[in-house]
Design an enzyme around this catalytic site. Structure first.
Site, short mmCIF file in Angstrom:
data_model
loop_
_atom_site.label_atom_id
_atom_site.label_comp_id
_atom_site.label_asym_id
_atom_site.label_seq_id
_atom_site.Cartn_x
_atom_site.Cartn_y
_atom_site.Cartn_z
N HIS A 269 60.31 -6.15 11.37
CA HIS A 269 61.65 -6.68 11.69
C HIS A 269 61.76 -6.73 13.22
O HIS A 269 62.51 -5.95 13.83
CB HIS A 269 62.71 -5.76 11.07
CG HIS A 269 64.06 -6.39 10.93
ND1 HIS A 269 64.35 -7.68 11.34
CD2 HIS A 269 65.25 -5.90 10.43
CE1 HIS A 269 65.62 -7.95 11.09
NE2 HIS A 269 66.18 -6.89 10.54
N ASP B 286 67.10 4.69 8.43
CA ASP B 286 67.35 3.44 7.68
C ASP B 286 67.45 3.83 6.21
O ASP B 286 67.12 4.97 5.83
CB ASP B 286 66.18 2.46 7.93
CG ASP B 286 66.38 1.10 7.27
OD1 ASP B 286 67.52 0.78 6.86
OD2 ASP B 286 65.39 0.34 7.15
N CYS C 61 69.76 0.56 11.73
CA CYS C 61 69.75 -0.90 11.78
C CYS C 61 70.88 -1.50 10.96
O CYS C 61 71.27 -2.64 11.19
CB CYS C 61 68.41 -1.42 11.27
SG CYS C 61 68.02 -0.86 9.61
N ARG D 74 72.05 -7.51 18.44
CA ARG D 74 71.24 -8.50 17.72
C ARG D 74 71.61 -9.91 18.23
O ARG D 74 70.74 -10.76 18.41
CB ARG D 74 71.50 -8.41 16.21
CG ARG D 74 71.01 -7.13 15.56
CD ARG D 74 69.50 -7.08 15.47
NE ARG D 74 68.94 -8.23 14.80
CZ ARG D 74 68.85 -8.39 13.47
NH1 ARG D 74 69.25 -7.43 12.68
NH2 ARG D 74 68.31 -9.47 12.96
N ARG E 210 63.58 -14.99 6.37
CA ARG E 210 63.58 -13.61 5.84
C ARG E 210 62.90 -13.67 4.49
O ARG E 210 63.37 -14.35 3.58
CB ARG E 210 65.01 -13.10 5.70
CG ARG E 210 65.09 -11.81 4.91
CD ARG E 210 66.45 -11.14 5.02
NE ARG E 210 66.59 -10.51 6.31
CZ ARG E 210 67.53 -9.61 6.61
NH1 ARG E 210 68.40 -9.24 5.69
NH2 ARG E 210 67.59 -9.08 7.80
N1 CP Z 1 69.87 -5.06 10.24
C1 CP Z 1 69.82 -6.20 9.53
O1 CP Z 1 68.88 -6.98 9.62
O2 CP Z 1 70.91 -6.43 8.74
P1 CP Z 1 71.08 -7.57 7.65
O3 CP Z 1 70.24 -7.24 6.47
O4 CP Z 1 72.56 -7.55 7.33
O5 CP Z 1 70.68 -8.90 8.26
N1 NVA Z 2 64.52 -1.57 5.48
C1 NVA Z 2 65.66 -2.39 5.14
C2 NVA Z 2 66.20 -3.05 6.35
C3 NVA Z 2 67.39 -3.93 6.15
C4 NVA Z 2 67.86 -4.59 7.41
C5 NVA Z 2 65.24 -3.41 4.09
O1 NVA Z 2 64.17 -3.99 4.21
O2 NVA Z 2 66.00 -3.60 3.13
#
Ligand code: CP
Ligand code: NVA
Length: 310
Positions: free
Chosen positions: A135, A230, A270, A298, A108
């Protein structure tokens, strides 16, 4: 269809419709087996997944970790800054070294190009656990959820209301690959990147998907089977918080907006959610909300990804 073994998963643009459906079918099968009592299916016995994080995570971290355990493998949680990466070792050298120790990397990151660099030099699969651009694991879990809830993936309309962000981009790509129609309502200046929209319009010719861009949330939501939102402030955008809260205010998903969609609409997010900002308690806790099933999926979809790629 060629085997998915050894492939990276950086964006669903690199996968065909058949390959995506194969992942979803595998996820469905693994979920059924899990619920019929087979909690551990040790097809990844002795394998290790390194999970590198530049940003916080609840769902991605825990679901990947549990997925590997349920497949008989191990995980290593690694904070980017606690690796020598944080002191200037190159991504390429890190990728070369990790390839000698582990069987896959999930990362990530802030910059998508960091993932591409990792994948370029790693000899093992690299999986995107969220970047500034995409994502894909989220979008796969979302497609599994829609399939379960609606019984199909064709002739459905998704309405995205809010920021044209990483989650939105992957949802556009997955919808385009699988033939769902998607209407995206964002404020001016917060649309998904041009290259994503251009790619989608180009590829929609093959799948028959319709892609609508608008600044009007009501227009997007009208006749929608799925309403998705989101956060307005993604990780890394904290400095823009004040201005974003103002700009996005008319894009809140509340009961009034949801009433404009189809009667059997489902609400998706999400997560994590900022209750009272992009969504009201009434909506996220209401009968149309599928967000907890969506979060659970997930796990099942990532078990499919891991078992096919590793
Ligand atoms: N939706 C998602 O990826 O959540 P997290 O940021 O908690 O991993
Ligand atoms: N758009 C959000 C998604 C988190 C899962 C972010 O990037 O913070």
């Amino acid at each position: 269809m060629r085997s998915l073994r050894g492939r990276d998963l950086l964006t669903l643009q690199d996968y065909t419709r058949e390959e995506i459906m194969f992942i979803l079918e595998t996820a469905k099968m693994l979920k059924q087996r899990y619920y019929s009592g087979e909690r551990v299916i040790p097809i990844l016995k002795g394998k290790t997944l390194a999970m590198i994080f530049q940003k916080p995570s609840t769902r991605t971290r825990v679901s990947f970790e549990v997925a590997m355990h349920q497949l008989g493998g191990f995980t290593l949680y690694l904070n980017w800054n606690e690796l020598q990466l944080g002191r200037g070792e190159t991504i390429a050298d890190t990728a070369r070294v990790l390839s000698r120790y582990v069987d896959g990397i999930m990362a990530r990151v802030y910059k998508h190009s960091d993932l591409e660099e990792l994948a370029k030099y790693a000899e093992i699969p690299v999986i995107n656990g969220l970047s500034d651009l995409y994502h894909p694991c989220q979008a796969l879990g979302d497609m599994l959820t829609i399939w379960e809830k609606k019984g199909k993936l064709e002739n459905l309309k998704i309405a995205w209301v809010g920021d044209g962000n990483n989650v939105c981009n992957s949802l556009i790509i997955a919808s385009t690959k699988l033939g769902l129609n998607i209407a995206i309502a964002t404020p001016k200046g917060y649309e998904p990147p041009k290259h994503v929209i251009e790619w989608a319009k180009q590829n929609a010719k093959e799948s028959g998907s319709e892609i609508i861009l608008t600044n009007n949330p009501v227009k997007a939501v009208e006749n929608a089977d799925i309403v998705y939102t989101d956060v307005w402030v993604s990780m890394g955008q904290e400095k823009e918080r004040e201005i974003r809260l103002k700009v996005f205010k008319p894009y809140q998903v509340n009961k009034e907006l949801l009433a404009r969609a189809k009667e059997d609409v489902i609400f998706m997010h999400c997560l994590p959610a900022r209750r009272g900002e992009e969504v009201t308690d009434e909506v996220i806790d209401g009968p149309w909300s599928v967000v907890w099933d969506q979060a659970e999926n997930r796990l099942h979809v990532q078990k499919a990804i891991l078992s096919l790629l590793l």
